[in-house]
Design an enzyme around this catalytic site. Structure first.
Site, mmCIF file in Angstrom:
data_model
loop_
_atom_site.group_PDB
_atom_site.id
_atom_site.type_symbol
_atom_site.label_atom_id
_atom_site.label_comp_id
_atom_site.label_asym_id
_atom_site.label_seq_id
_atom_site.Cartn_x
_atom_site.Cartn_y
_atom_site.Cartn_z
ATOM 1 N N LYS A 193 0.843 -1.199 0.000
ATOM 2 C CA LYS A 193 0.000 0.000 0.000
ATOM 3 C C LYS A 193 0.878 1.249 0.000
ATOM 4 O O LYS A 193 0.628 2.203 -0.736
ATOM 5 C CB LYS A 193 -0.927 -0.010 1.231
ATOM 6 C CG LYS A 193 -2.059 -1.007 1.108
ATOM 7 C CD LYS A 193 -2.817 -1.221 2.403
ATOM 8 C CE LYS A 193 -3.857 -2.342 2.210
ATOM 9 N NZ LYS A 193 -4.549 -2.725 3.435
ATOM 10 N N GLN A 232 -4.969 -1.365 9.653
ATOM 11 C CA GLN A 232 -4.805 -2.690 9.048
ATOM 12 C C GLN A 232 -5.375 -3.771 9.978
ATOM 13 O O GLN A 232 -5.009 -3.850 11.145
ATOM 14 C CB GLN A 232 -3.303 -2.943 8.774
ATOM 15 C CG GLN A 232 -3.009 -4.244 8.050
ATOM 16 C CD GLN A 232 -3.583 -4.285 6.623
ATOM 17 O OE1 GLN A 232 -3.477 -3.316 5.872
ATOM 18 N NE2 GLN A 232 -4.192 -5.393 6.257
ATOM 19 N N ASP A 273 -11.219 2.684 3.960
ATOM 20 C CA ASP A 273 -11.593 1.272 3.855
ATOM 21 C C ASP A 273 -13.109 1.117 3.682
ATOM 22 O O ASP A 273 -13.585 0.044 3.328
ATOM 23 C CB ASP A 273 -11.175 0.524 5.137
ATOM 24 C CG ASP A 273 -9.990 -0.405 4.901
ATOM 25 O OD1 ASP A 273 -9.714 -0.718 3.727
ATOM 26 O OD2 ASP A 273 -9.352 -0.809 5.890
#
Ligand code: NAP
Length: 284
Positions: free
Chosen positions: A49, A93, A116
């Site tokens: 990422k 995460q 997200d």
């Protein structure tokens, strides 16, 4: 036809890069990823990422915390990022250590910075058909599908798996496109028969090569979200939820694993970060 996720993701990244290039040097999108502990797969995901974010011109920062961080301290870190005008996207995460409540952490993120798309405000907006931050993996699947079938209206779509990160948001995106959607899960009877009637199958299960060639019709388009590590002839291999080798010559289109949904997930994270930046810039 094999759906080339790598190429489609590259095109999307190029577009994002060119949009960011037009912005002044002192005002570029910023993404902060929070990584807790030493989870090996998470380390790899976060590294990728960061790499792709920097490549398109997003200022990417990874905040690493020890596995023992308290829930309260983690929430305080997120609140600082919510108030930081240089940070437009925040991603925590997953998975988190067991002593931390994942739902509470997600709800601490400012929904406008929730790249997200897991915050209940974004989940609600997506299911109400409002503008929302859409979770990256189903958004990536959606783009792959639209490349192959621009008009989805009236198609029978079967989504295998009902997780909050994949199956449920995928269903919402397909409903919005006027598909007739069936969502199946571990308690569904006769998945095979349901799949036989599908124009479109999205498999997000986590069971290696579960979808077999006799489950699909020849005109079907298949998107494989699964990432499963298996051993074949003593070698480790990554395979999807679909029996790719026995299906790909038999259907209209199929996305491979690797090289299908995976690259799209990261590209969509970058797109969501730019979207958050644009929304925040408009508000100021
Ligand atoms: P998850 O949270 O474990 O959900 C799996 C879903 O599959 C659940 O709804 C479960 O049903 C259903 N299921 C399990 N066994 C089944 C069976 N035998 N028949 C029918 N349905 C079954 O998984 P996830 O997070 O959505 O991830 C799914 C897969 O996608 C994993 O392989 C993961 O690694 C991969 N993934 C890939 C990406 C990417 O970027 N490519 C991103 C995220 C995840 P119940 O609800 O009844 O338990």
């Amino acid at each position: 036809m094999i759906i080339d996720g790598k190429k489609i993701a590259e095109e999307l990244r190029d577009k994002i890069k060119s949009d960011i290039k037009k912005l002044p040097d002192n005002n570029k999108p910023g993404l902060t990823v929070i990584l807790i502990g030493e989870h090996p797969a998470s380390q790899i995901y976060v590294r990728n990422k960061e790499k792709f974010a920097n490549e398109v011109g997003i200022k990417s920062i990874v905040l690493r915390f020890d596995e023992s961080i308290s829930e309260e301290n983690l929430k305080n870190e997120i609140k600082k990022l919510n108030n930081d005008s240089n940070v437009h996207g925040i991603l925590v995460q997953l998975p988190l250590p067991k002593h931390i409540n994942q739902k509470d952490i997600i709800q601490t993120i400012d929904p406008i910075k929730d790249v997200d798309g897991f915050h209940p405000i974004n989940v609600g907006n997506l299911s109400s058909g409002n503008d929302a931050m859409v979770p990256c993996t189903p958004l990536g699947c959606y783009y792959l599908i639209k490349k192959v079938i621009p008009n989805l209206s009236g198609l029978n779509a079967v989504v295998i798996g009902r997780s909050n990160i994949n199956g449920k948001p995928m269903t919402q995106l397909l409903l919005k496109e006027n598909c007739t959607v069936t969502i199946v899960h571990s308690k569904t009877r006769n998945i095979e028969e349901i799949c036989k009637n599908a124009d479109l199958i999205i498999a997000a299960v986590g069971k290696a090569q579960m979808v077999k060639s006799n489950w699909v019709k020849s005109s079907a388009v298949i998107i494989d979200v699964g990432i499963n590590r298996i051993e074949i002839d003593g070698k480790n291999k990554i395979v999807g939820d679909v029996d790719f080798d026995n299906i790909y010559g038999k259907v209209k289109s199929i996305s491979p694993v690797p090289g299908g949904v995976g690259p799209m997930t990261i590209a969509c994270l970058l797109e969501n970060t730019l979207k958050a930046f644009n929304k925040i810039s408009k508000k100021i």
